[in-house]
Write a protein that holds these residues in place. Structure first.
Motif, short mmCIF file in Angstrom:
data_model
loop_
_atom_site.label_atom_id
_atom_site.label_comp_id
_atom_site.label_asym_id
_atom_site.label_seq_id
_atom_site.Cartn_x
_atom_site.Cartn_y
_atom_site.Cartn_z
N CYS A 15 0.77 -1.12 0.00
CA CYS A 15 -0.06 0.01 0.04
C CYS A 15 1.06 1.28 0.06
O CYS A 15 1.86 1.33 0.68
CB CYS A 15 -0.89 -0.06 1.27
SG CYS A 15 -1.84 1.74 1.47
N CYS A 18 0.35 3.15 3.77
CA CYS A 18 1.02 2.68 4.91
C CYS A 18 2.46 1.69 4.90
O CYS A 18 2.87 1.11 5.79
CB CYS A 18 -0.25 1.71 5.74
SG CYS A 18 -0.65 0.17 4.87
N CYS A 34 -6.98 -1.17 0.76
CA CYS A 34 -5.58 -1.62 1.60
C CYS A 34 -6.51 -2.59 2.93
O CYS A 34 -7.33 -2.01 3.60
CB CYS A 34 -4.88 -0.47 2.36
SG CYS A 34 -3.82 -1.13 3.24
N CYS A 37 -4.74 -0.38 6.14
CA CYS A 37 -5.25 1.08 6.59
C CYS A 37 -6.48 1.49 5.82
O CYS A 37 -7.05 2.65 6.28
CB CYS A 37 -4.14 1.98 6.28
SG CYS A 37 -3.78 2.36 4.33
ZN LIG Z 1 -2.56 0.84 3.46
#
Ligand SMILES: [Zn+2]
Length: 126
Positions: A15, A18, A34, A37
């Motif tokens: 991602c 994050c 994701c 997050c």
């Molecule tokens: Zn993420």
């Protein structure tokens, strides 16, 4: 939360926000969001970008390799068919995954998106 380096998180297909959640499912399909997050991957549109790089890189590798193999070892034609028939799909998949991950991460890091016409608010200000 610090934003991860887009090259590192892209190469590891993570991602862009994050750096933890997976970016792809089934190899090359971008997930909806994701899992770590919750960032929506709706912005992700790498278009033909990764394919262009893969064509250039893989074309050079394959042509160079085929010429080297031919002139160094002079194998029968079926050797070329087997070697490049295995090499090309595997390397193409790997390169596509790496480059697509990097380009989507860079797209997020630089907030790149399609150009839009600015809509003026009708509040009387110029
Ligand atoms: Zn993420």
């Amino acid at each position: 939360m610090t934003t991860p380096n887009p090259i590192v998180s892209g190469l590891s297909a993570r991602c862009p926000r994050c750096g933890q959640g997976a970016l792809f499912k089934n190899g090359l399909t971008v997930r909806e969001r994701c899992g770590n997050c919750g960032l929506s991957y709706g912005f992700a549109d790498s278009g033909d970008g990764p394919a262009v790089f893969v064509i250039m890189i893989l074309g050079a590798l394959t042509l160079g390799g085929a010429l080297f193999l031919e002139f160094r070892y002079e194998p029968p034609v079926w050797v070329h068919v087997v070697v490049w028939g295995v090499f090309i799909p595997i390397v193409a998949f790997a390169l596509l995954r790496l480059l697509k991950g990097v380009l989507i991460n860079l797209q997020y890091a630089h907030k790149a998106e399609e150009g839009r016409l600015e809509t003026k608010k009708s509040d009387g200000q110029k």
